[in-house]
Every structure is written in structure tokens, then in C-alpha cells.
Design a protein around this motif. Structure first.
Motif, short mmCIF file in Angstrom:
data_model
loop_
_atom_site.label_atom_id
_atom_site.label_comp_id
_atom_site.label_asym_id
_atom_site.label_seq_id
_atom_site.Cartn_x
_atom_site.Cartn_y
_atom_site.Cartn_z
N TYR A 63 0.83 -1.26 0.04
CA TYR A 63 0.19 0.00 -0.11
C TYR A 63 0.84 1.24 -0.07
O TYR A 63 0.27 2.32 0.40
CB TYR A 63 -1.17 0.03 1.09
N GLY A 64 2.06 1.32 -0.71
CA GLY A 64 2.73 2.38 -0.83
C GLY A 64 3.83 2.70 0.04
O GLY A 64 4.33 3.79 0.22
N ASP A 65 4.13 1.80 1.07
CA ASP A 65 5.12 2.19 2.02
C ASP A 65 6.56 1.74 1.45
O ASP A 65 7.01 0.83 0.67
CB ASP A 65 5.09 1.10 3.20
N THR A 66 7.43 3.18 1.42
CA THR A 66 8.63 3.18 0.97
C THR A 66 9.70 3.84 2.19
O THR A 66 9.23 4.23 2.91
CB THR A 66 8.69 3.97 -0.34
N GLU A 67 10.88 3.60 1.81
CA GLU A 67 11.88 4.00 2.82
C GLU A 67 12.00 5.48 2.77
O GLU A 67 12.21 5.87 4.06
CB GLU A 67 13.52 3.54 2.31
N GLU A 68 11.59 6.36 1.84
CA GLU A 68 11.61 7.58 1.98
C GLU A 68 10.28 8.19 2.32
O GLU A 68 10.04 9.28 2.95
CB GLU A 68 11.97 8.41 0.81
N ASN A 69 9.13 7.40 2.22
CA ASN A 69 7.68 7.77 2.43
C ASN A 69 7.12 6.56 3.20
O ASN A 69 6.26 5.87 2.81
CB ASN A 69 6.98 8.28 1.39
N PRO A 70 7.47 6.44 4.55
CA PRO A 70 6.85 5.28 5.45
C PRO A 70 5.56 5.58 5.60
O PRO A 70 5.25 6.82 6.00
CB PRO A 70 7.97 4.88 6.17
N ILE A 71 4.63 4.41 6.06
CA ILE A 71 3.36 4.62 6.46
C ILE A 71 3.66 4.81 8.01
O ILE A 71 4.20 3.90 8.77
CB ILE A 71 2.57 3.59 6.09
N PRO A 72 3.00 5.74 8.73
CA PRO A 72 3.12 5.76 9.93
C PRO A 72 2.02 4.76 10.75
O PRO A 72 1.18 4.36 10.40
CB PRO A 72 2.52 7.28 10.34
N VAL A 73 2.66 4.35 11.94
CA VAL A 73 2.12 3.21 12.81
C VAL A 73 1.57 3.57 14.04
O VAL A 73 2.32 4.38 14.73
CB VAL A 73 2.79 1.94 12.68
N ALA A 74 0.26 3.24 14.37
CA ALA A 74 -0.01 3.48 15.82
C ALA A 74 -0.16 2.19 16.63
O ALA A 74 -0.69 1.41 16.21
CB ALA A 74 -1.44 4.19 16.03
N ILE A 75 0.50 2.00 17.89
CA ILE A 75 0.26 0.95 18.65
C ILE A 75 0.41 1.20 20.02
O ILE A 75 1.03 2.16 20.50
CB ILE A 75 1.61 -0.02 18.35
#
Length: 425
Positions: A63-75
Motif C-alpha cells: 500500500y505504498g510504504d517506501t523507505e523515503e515515505n513510510p506509513i506511520p503506525v499507531a500501537i
């Protein structure tokens, strides 16, 4: 492989379009992905192992996660292997307080229903709507995180040692007050090896009264004592043979066996605290910020390591010194409603840093003339109680520490307390 949704493929270059929420558990985790409109894009149930972590990373990449534009994660946690895997690269990981997540859950449903996949969706929506109101995990160096592990473990071991010593003291008061009187002149009496050897040699007051001078001297030598052995043995002999109240013999023997069991726990706690203290002394000086932290009055290796463990070395973690002071609980908080307004101490804080700050301020009063003058001014001119004046001193020195770490400067007494030093002079 499935084709990527069109709106995701077109928006790869933009940030914060997709958000991930993870409801973690001991063996399995639930994952949910939402877009910036709140639509659920994907959900997974993964295991807590390398296979599950790979499934999660592949899902994010799909779904588009890259090294320069990672997807933020909440946990809802800041520790564990899962968090370590997610923190690789530039990805922002937000540790959401479980109480805050429960309040957000009520925004989506008033029936108070709850499920793990639903909680993952709630966490993802927290980032979608209020990511600006939550702080990501700091980007500390590996060395700073290693110091944090050792410093926190040493602090826990110190607390466990004190708890075990308190339990042993309470038991000795019930049947063996002679031991407490004998060990009273020693610093950290029940934690000293001399006390441990004597209690092993005589677990009951009846047996202690029969100890000879030779046996007492042998116990002190086994504990590592080098000087004043004969005089100390004579003093102990007089204390043990004094007139003390006793429990019945059978009860006294039973309490002696209970005492030996507690003594084993206390010795283990003392050994753990000492070993971890040595590890901190070896690791902390290697950090680049150690020289700055140790330049402050009242901060030694152990206490300085605890401060570094909670402050970290991520210079972007706090926007200014006020944020650090609020995090430590040294700055007051204002509560205003209508015509009522009150200024009180801050209860929501980092308890470890606040505890270290209490010890820091207490030591700084005797180690720094400026700190002592500031403390006296708060007591005499402002009418603060001891704890309030000490907390105000910690608040001021914490701001100075923030400035020195940002500017890479050592502590300077004349710059830190110019007014107090002039008045004291």
C-alpha cells in the motif's frame, strides 16, 4: 500479486495518506490500514514471529510504504520486537496510551463493544484525525537506548533491593530486635555482607547469644571486612548477649527459617543491583552527552545515566525546554474553570525522570553554591516547603540541561546562577 488500488498508486509521492493501526497481544496482532477519508483498506491477523513481521511489512509495502515515505503506525506499546521491526528507517511509530485509545473508541461506538480488529481500526483513525496531538517514539541512538535499558534495570534492582530489605527488617522486628540493634551503626545495614554472614551464622537470637568472639570475627572476615574486626566483634557480642524479649522456641526457629529464605532474595537483589551498576559505569561514559551531563552538580554516573535514559539524545524530541519540564513533571500545571483557578504540581509525568530529579536536586543543594542559594531563596522569600523548593530547583536545572545539550556546552556555575551567587557573596 494483487494489483495496487489506483488512488494509492497515484498518491505514492504524498505523505500521510495511509495510516496503520496495530492492536498487539502476546502471540498475535491485528492490523488495520485506512486512507485519509477513513475508509478501511486492509486488515490482517498476524503472528508474533518473523513470519508475521514479514507479512506486516509486505502489507505496508503493497500500500505504498517506501523507505523515503513510510506509513506511520499507531500501537499501544513502546517496547518489543514488533516495535523494533517497525522503527527501522524513517517510519514514525506512535505509542498510544491505552486510556486514550479507549476514549477514542467511544467516539465510534456508544454500545461499548470491543474487538481486537476494531481496536486496530481505532488506532489507525487516531493517526488520521489527531496525529498532530500525539508524539512519535524518539529517534534515539542505539547507545542511548542501551544506556536506558541498563539504567532502568539498575533502578528497578535498587527498588527491589530496598523492598526486600524492608521485608527482612519487618520480620526481624517480630522476633530478632538484637540483630537490628547490632547492624544499626552500619550504613545500608541489612544490605551489607557483614549482616548477611552474621544472620546465616545465627538465624535466631538464641543462637546469636551463643556466638563466641572467634565465630564473630570469622563471620566478619568472610564478609570481607579488613579493619577493626576485634573491636566490632566485641561490640556485636555485647549486643547479642544483652537482655531481649524472645518468642517461644518453636516459633523462633520457624521465623529463623523464614528469615533465611528472605535473606536469599535480598542477597540476589544486592548482587543484581551491583552488577547492573558496574554495567552502567562501563556503558554510560561512552555516550557523547555523558561529559555534559556529568558537568552538572549533583549528577554522578548512575544518576546521570538515569537522566539520559529518560531524556534521550534525540534533539527533536522536545520543541523547547518547557516540553521537557512538563514531561519530567517539574513544571506546575494550571487548572482554571470559570472564576476558579489553581496552580498545582503535575501528576501526569515520567515517574522515573521525576524520581531522578528529586535525587539530583537534593545532591545539587550541597554540591553547588548557586543551587543552594536558589533553594534558600525559594524557602525564605517565596515560602515554599522543602519539596516545592526542591522541585523548583530541579525545574530550573532541567532547563539548563536542555540548553547545554542543544548547544553542546558544559555547565557553568556563574552562568547558571548569576543572581544567587551575587546575593550569597
Amino acid at each position: 500479486m494483487r494489483s495496487r488500488p489506483a488512488h494509492i498508486a497515484c498518491a505514492q509521492g504524498r505523505s500521510n495518506l495511509i495510516y496503520c493501526g496495530i492492536d498487539w497481544a502476546e502471540k498475535t496482532h491485528d492490523v488495520a490500514l485506512v486512507d485519509d477519508t477513513g475508509q478501511l483498506l486492509a486488515k490482517r491477523h498476524i503472528t508474533d514471529d518473523a513470519v508475521g513481521y514479514r507479512i506486516l511489512l509486505d502489507l505496508l509495502a503493497e500500500y505504498g510504504d517506501t523507505e523515503e515515505n513510510p506509513i506511520p503506525v499507531a500501537i499501544e506499546t513502546s517496547r518489543g520486537l514488533l516495535v523494533t521491526v517497525l522503527r527501522t528507517g524513517k517510519r514514525q511509530v506512535f505509542a498510544i496510551n491505552p486510556m486514550a485509545a479507549a476514549r477514542y473508541r467511544d467516539r465510534h461506538s456508544v454500545s461499548r463493544k470491543k474487538s481486537d480488529p476494531g481496536d486496530a481500526l481505532v488506532l489507525a483513525n487516531i493517526l488520521r484525525t489527531d496525529m498532530h496531538a500525539h508524539r512519535p517514539l524518539p529517534n534515539d541512538s542505539d547507545l542511548a537506548r542501551a544506556v536506558a535499558v541498563l539504567a532502568r534495570a539498575q533502578q528497578d534492582a535498587t527498588w527491589n533491593r530496598q523492598q526486600a530489605a524492608n521485608q527482612l527488617r519487618s520480620l526481624l522486628r517480630e522476633y530478632y530486635p538484637a540483630a537490628l540493634a547490632a547492624f544499626e551503626p552500619w550504613k545500608n545495614s541489612l544490605c551489607r555482607p557483614e549482616a548477611h554472614e552474621l544472620l546465616k551464622a545465627a538465624p535466631t537470637p538464641a543462637r546469636a547469644a551463643r556466638l563466641t568472639r572467634t565465630q564473630l570475627q570469622a563471620a566478619l572476615k568472610r564478609a570481607g571486612r579488613k579493619r577493626g574486626i576485634e573491636a566490632e566483634a566485641e561490640r556485636l557480642r555485647e549486643v547479642f548477649r544483652a537482655d531481649w524479649a524472645h518468642q517461644p522456641p518453636l516459633i523462633e526457629d520457624a521465623l529463623g527459617k523464614q528469615m533465611l529464605a528472605l535473606l536469599v532474595q535480598l542477597e540476589a537483589a544486592c548482587t543484581a543491583a551491583d552488577d547492573l551498576a558496574e554495567a552502567v559505569e562501563e556503558t554510560f561514559p561512552q555516550h557523547p552527552d555523558a561529559e555534559i551531563i556529568l558537568s552538572f552538580p549533583g549528577l554522578g554516573v548512575q544518576l546521570g545515566a538515569r537522566v539520559l535514559a529518560e531524556v534521550g539524545d534525540d534533539r527533536q524530541r522536545f520543541a523547547d525546554a518547557r516540553g521537557l519540564k512538563a514531561y519530567a513533571g517539574s513544571s506546575p500545571v494550571t487548572r482554571a474553570s470559570g472564576k476558579k483557578s489553581s496552580i498545582t504540581r503535575r501528576w501526569v509525568k515520567n515517574n522515573r525522570l521525576n524520581h531522578a530529579g528529586y535525587l539530583w536536586a537534593f545532591s545539587a543543594i550541597t554540591a553547588s553554591a548557586g543551587a543552594k542559594a536558589h533553594y534558600r531563596r525559594r524557602r525564605d522569600n517565596h515560602g515554599d516547603w522543602h519539596a516545592a523548593a526542591q522541585r523548583n530547583l530541579f525545574n530550573r536545572m532541567l532547563g539548563q540541561l536542555y540548553h547545554c545539550l542543544q548547544k553542546h556546552q558544559l555547565f557553568d556555575e556563574n552562568t547558571a546562577f548569576p543572581t544567587e551567587l551575587a546575593v550569597a557573596a
